[in-house]
Design an enzyme around this catalytic site. Structure first.
Site, PDB file in Angstrom:
ATOM      1  N   TYR A 288     -16.206  21.351  45.399  1.00 39.16           N
ATOM      2  CA  TYR A 288     -15.189  21.676  46.405  1.00 39.16           C
ATOM      3  C   TYR A 288     -15.235  23.103  46.921  1.00 39.16           C
ATOM      4  CZ  TYR A 288     -13.067  22.825  41.885  1.00 39.16           C
ATOM      5  OH  TYR A 288     -12.854  23.281  40.625  1.00 39.16           O
TER       6      TYR A 288
ATOM      7  N   LYS B  16       1.533  20.972  42.388  1.00 40.46           N
ATOM      8  CA  LYS B  16       1.279  20.071  41.253  1.00 40.46           C
ATOM      9  C   LYS B  16       2.282  18.930  41.224  1.00 40.46           C
ATOM     10  CE  LYS B  16      -0.827  21.672  37.595  1.00 40.46           C
ATOM     11  NZ  LYS B  16      -1.113  22.444  36.373  1.00 40.46           N
TER      12      LYS B  16
ATOM     13  N   CYS C 216       3.758  -3.428   2.770  1.00 42.89           N
ATOM     14  CA  CYS C 216       2.611  -3.383   3.674  1.00 42.89           C
ATOM     15  C   CYS C 216       2.528  -4.683   4.485  1.00 42.89           C
ATOM     16  CB  CYS C 216       1.334  -3.195   2.859  1.00 42.89           C
ATOM     17  SG  CYS C 216      -0.144  -3.284   3.875  1.00 42.89           S
TER      18      CYS C 216
HETATM   19  S1  IVH Z   1     -10.583  25.710  44.566  1.00 43.37           S
HETATM   20  C1  IVH Z   1     -11.013  30.240  44.478  1.00 43.37           C
HETATM   21  N1  IVH Z   1     -10.275  23.118  44.798  1.00 43.37           N
HETATM   22  O1  IVH Z   1      -8.082  23.905  39.667  1.00 43.37           O
HETATM   23  C2  IVH Z   1     -10.553  28.845  44.476  1.00 43.37           C
HETATM   24  N2  IVH Z   1      -9.975  24.089  42.666  1.00 43.37           N
HETATM   25  O2  IVH Z   1      -5.950  25.684  38.684  1.00 43.37           O
HETATM   26  C3  IVH Z   1     -11.314  27.996  43.535  1.00 43.37           C
HETATM   27  N3  IVH Z   1      -9.493  22.465  40.900  1.00 43.37           N
HETATM   28  O3  IVH Z   1     -10.099  26.511  38.516  1.00 43.37           O
HETATM   29  C4  IVH Z   1     -10.707  26.723  43.186  1.00 43.37           C
HETATM   30  N4  IVH Z   1      -9.563  20.667  42.166  1.00 43.37           N
HETATM   31  O4  IVH Z   1     -10.937  24.077  38.206  1.00 43.37           O
HETATM   32  C5  IVH Z   1     -10.243  24.181  43.963  1.00 43.37           C
HETATM   33  N5  IVH Z   1     -10.081  20.839  45.166  1.00 43.37           N
HETATM   34  C6  IVH Z   1     -10.061  21.880  44.335  1.00 43.37           C
HETATM   35  C7  IVH Z   1      -9.793  21.737  42.954  1.00 43.37           C
HETATM   36  C8  IVH Z   1      -9.756  22.882  42.154  1.00 43.37           C
HETATM   37  C9  IVH Z   1      -9.392  21.127  40.939  1.00 43.37           C
HETATM   38  C10 IVH Z   1      -9.318  23.258  39.683  1.00 43.37           C
HETATM   39  C11 IVH Z   1     -10.354  24.322  39.464  1.00 43.37           C
HETATM   40  C12 IVH Z   1      -9.559  25.603  39.394  1.00 43.37           C
HETATM   41  C13 IVH Z   1      -8.220  25.103  38.968  1.00 43.37           C
HETATM   42  C14 IVH Z   1      -7.118  26.060  39.301  1.00 43.37           C
END
Ligand code: IVH
Length: 671
Positions: free
Chosen positions: A228, A315, A409
């Site tokens: 991503y 979230k 048991c």
């Molecule tokens: S972007 C600088 N995109 O969420 C930005 N992170 O809580 C980099 N994660 O460390 C992250 N899905 O492990 C991004 N679509 C997504 C994501 C994602 C899961 C995770 C990733 C990150 C964490 C942050």
């Protein structure tokens, strides 16, 4: 003392307390892969700590968990490498209002890319001159562990860049490694039957898997990935979405669940849609990530110490539902522990159908004050295995009799005992309670114990039901006909099992000791005991003092060992195992006649400390098996036998020369 300074004092104490608690939670989450705090509690506590730190700037501390991302470093199984670009985390919120505020504060007409937030662990793939050279975990955000050999087991990750990304000097792709629900559930079922601790959620399972030393086992578990984020030198594209498209065209697994939004309403639509739809996905998601699309605008917005200002995560709230507790049943485990199980009217929760949940023990049931027929709340906090968190009092069950744990048991009728200081009730009938007998057999043949090929849980159950095996020694009396005449078996499968049984006679004493299934002796403890007591005969006469002087062996384990040898049935089983040729003595590493030439032509460097044999013993073993032991790492080194706390210089040198590290266990396996 005036009221204000009193409050200030209390809040400062709370601040310190939260720092300690969150530091510990980070360790359990990232290093041990065994979280004790739900994601939600963690996030709330983190937000509170951030607020307190803002109120009391004089309490600033660079080591606060608000100032850096949690670290998964902490083992020396992999080479750690500095990230070219730090791996940051994302600011997050559970509030849609805060998301609206965040969007509204951005300059007008900003495009926002909405993506799913995948709940796995982040990975950074380095492509140098078009070739995949490293795959780093987030680590502490500054350095990460290179888990390339495990990443190579994920079929969708290309090792060579393809157009339009080919021919670029350096491209880094970041994404999430995940264990799909189906594979996670299969893995946990296997772990349950081996009585290994279960993974709390697919994220922990993926993380534990990626840190394994055995790529074959990693492949077997079936990780997948979504990418991503693209970084690199001279990358084309003006927007994040264009870059994702390039990655997709270049053959990388990029999710389709992406939308470029132009207004708060569009963002909210995306959130609302995926809040329900995500339940049908094959992997865990825990929110939505919003990213400013234009790369120039991203740069202007910049970063805080820990998070980009151009992105935020929303979230999802923990999923929670009411259902009926239809019946409480009881399960007897290998060690006789009786676990109450809630049988529920099936409900759909975060992508899986839930119809059973553990009730742990009698105290847990009493605390929740629940009975059969009650409507109970079932929750999956942060996608953790479902748990019952309370009951619905609005429509309460009229039953008045207090809850009573069963007294005998359910399998063999023996009166249960509750050991002082333990919450569990146990069936003491170790020698004839069927699930205990079956459990012992299953444990004995399992992979980490005697590893008998072809003898899985189902076959053991079948042979047990047929009365062919009652205890572990009976396995060595099995004849080809006994097996071949069973339904679903033939000569070939019977022969395979017999070969597996024969091969198990080579399993070393430490694993045999683990396989015997003495209560509370896990794999590691068995190794430590076997190192000190190199045969069953010496162990049999060990005193409590001798036993408790071994690391990890407390009074309880020592008592269990002594009790094991006081039991006549066990003694007769041991006699039969010895007659069958099972290894009840440590193999002497110096015996030339038993050594193979499996290390012929190999130059091996030993580094670190070991738990199974001494360094001297390893030197001897290398020579006995035809290898050469060298003191320093060079281009000629075949591999490094790496123990705990391996020296940093050797590690760096190995890293730069691309020399593999082999763990103590893998090395012994090799021999
Ligand atoms: S972007 C600088 N995109 O969420 C930005 N992170 O809580 C980099 N994660 O460390 C992250 N899905 O492990 C991004 N679509 C997504 C994501 C994602 C899961 C995770 C990733 C990150 C964490 C942050």
């Amino acid at each position: 003392m005036d009221l204000f300074s009193d409050i200030e004092q209390q809040e400062k104490e709370e601040l310190l307390q939260l720092r300690a608690e969150l530091t510990q939670a980070n360790h359990l989450y990232y290093v041990e892969n065994a979280p004790t705090m739900s994601d939600r509690d963690f996030d709330f506590k983190m937000h509170r700590l951030q607020d307190l730190e803002k109120m009391y700037p004089e309490m600033a501390d660079a080591s606060s968990p608000t100032q850096h991302v949690g670290s998964d470093l902490g083992s020396n199984k992999f080479v750690s490498i500095k990230h070219r670009y730090p791996m940051l985390s994302l600011g997050n919120t559970y509030s849609k209002e805060e998301i609206e505020d965040w969007v509204r504060k951005l300059p007008t007409n900003v495009e926002i890319v909405c993506e799913l937030k995948y709940d796995g662990l982040s990975i950074s793939l380095w492509y140098e001159k078009g070739q995949l050279t490293h795959a780093l975990t987030r680590g502490d955000g500054i350095r990460g562990d290179d888990v390339l050999r495990n990443i190579l087991t994920i079929p969708s990750i290309p090792t060579t860049l393809r157009p339009p990304l080919a021919n670029l000097p350096y491209v880094e792709l970041r994404g999430e490694v995940l264990l799909p629900w189906e594979n996670f559930e299969r893995l946990n079922r296997e772990r349950e039957s081996n009585e290994d601790p279960l993974f709390a959620n697919p994220r922990n399972a993926a993380s534990g898997t990626l840190k394994l030393l055995d790529p074959d086992e990693v492949r077997r578990r079936g990780l997948i990935a979504y990418l991503y984020y693209l970084l690199g030198d001279q990358l084309p594209g003006q927007t994040h979405s264009e870059r994702l498209e390039m990655a997709r065209q270049g053959g990388f697994p990029v999710s389709d669940a992406i939308r470029v939004c132009h207004s708060v309403d569009e963002v909210m639509e995306f959130i609302a849609y995926w809040d329900t739809e995500r339940k049908n996905l094959p992997v865990a998601t825990d929110g939505i990530v919003l990213k400013v699309n234009n790369l120039q605008q991203q740069q202007t917005l910049g970063y805080t110490a820990k998070t980009p200002r151009w992105a935020i995560a929303y979230k999802f709230p923990a999923e929670k539902q009411l259902t009926t507790l239809e019946k409480i049943t009881y399960q007897v485990g290998r060690t006789g522990v009786v676990t109450p199980v809630a049988n529920l009217t099936p409900i759909q929760l975060s992508g899986t159908i839930v119809q059973r949940a553990t009730l742990h023990n009698e105290d847990f049931i009493r605390q929740l004050n629940i009975q059969e027929g009650d409507r109970v709340w079932v929750e999956k906090g942060g996608e953790i295995i479902p748990k019952i968190t309370g009951k619905d009092d609005t429509n309460h069950n009229n039953a008045t009799a207090p809850y009573q744990f069963i007294q005998t048991c359910p399998e063999c009728g023996t009166p249960l005992v509750r050991i002082d200081g333990e919450a569990a009730w146990r069936c003491p009938n170790e020698t004839s309670c069927p699930p205990q007998l079956k459990g012992k057999l299953e444990h004995f043949v399992s992979r980490k114990a005697m590893d008998i090929d072809g003898l899985g849980q189902e076959t053991i159950d079948l042979l047990f039901e047929q009365g062919l095996v009652r205890n572990i020694a009976d396995i060595y009396d099995l004849r080809k006909d006994d097996i071949a005449k069973q339904e679903g078996f033939g000569d070939k499968s019977a022969e395979k099992i017999l070969t597996g049984i024969e091969t198990s006679k080579q399993v070393p004493w430490s694993r045999v000791l683990f396989a015997l299934g003495i209560r509370m002796i896990g794999e590691t403890t068995a190794k430590k005991i076997a190192r000190r007591f190199t045969s069953i005969d010496t162990l049999q006469w060990a005193t409590i003092e001798e036993l408790t002087s071994i690391e990890d062996v407390g009074e309880q384990i020592a008592h269990n060992i002594i009790a094991y040898f006081q039991d006549e049935t066990n003694l007769s089983i041991l006699v039969r195992l010895r007659q069958a040729g099972v290894q009840l003595v440590s193999e002497q590493p110096t015996q030339t006649n038993t050594a193979t030439q499996s290390l012929a032509g190999k130059t091996i460097v030993i580094s670190g400390t070991f738990s199974f044999h001494s360094r001297e013993e390893y030197k001897d073993m290398i020579e006995q098996h035809g290898g050469k032991n060298a003191g320093s790492v060079s281009g000629k080194t075949s591999f490094i036998l790496a123990g705990e706390n391996m020296g940093p210089e050797k590690r760096h040198k190995a890293e730069s020369l691309g020399i593999p590290l082999v763990s103590e266990e893998d090395f012994l396996q090799m021999l």
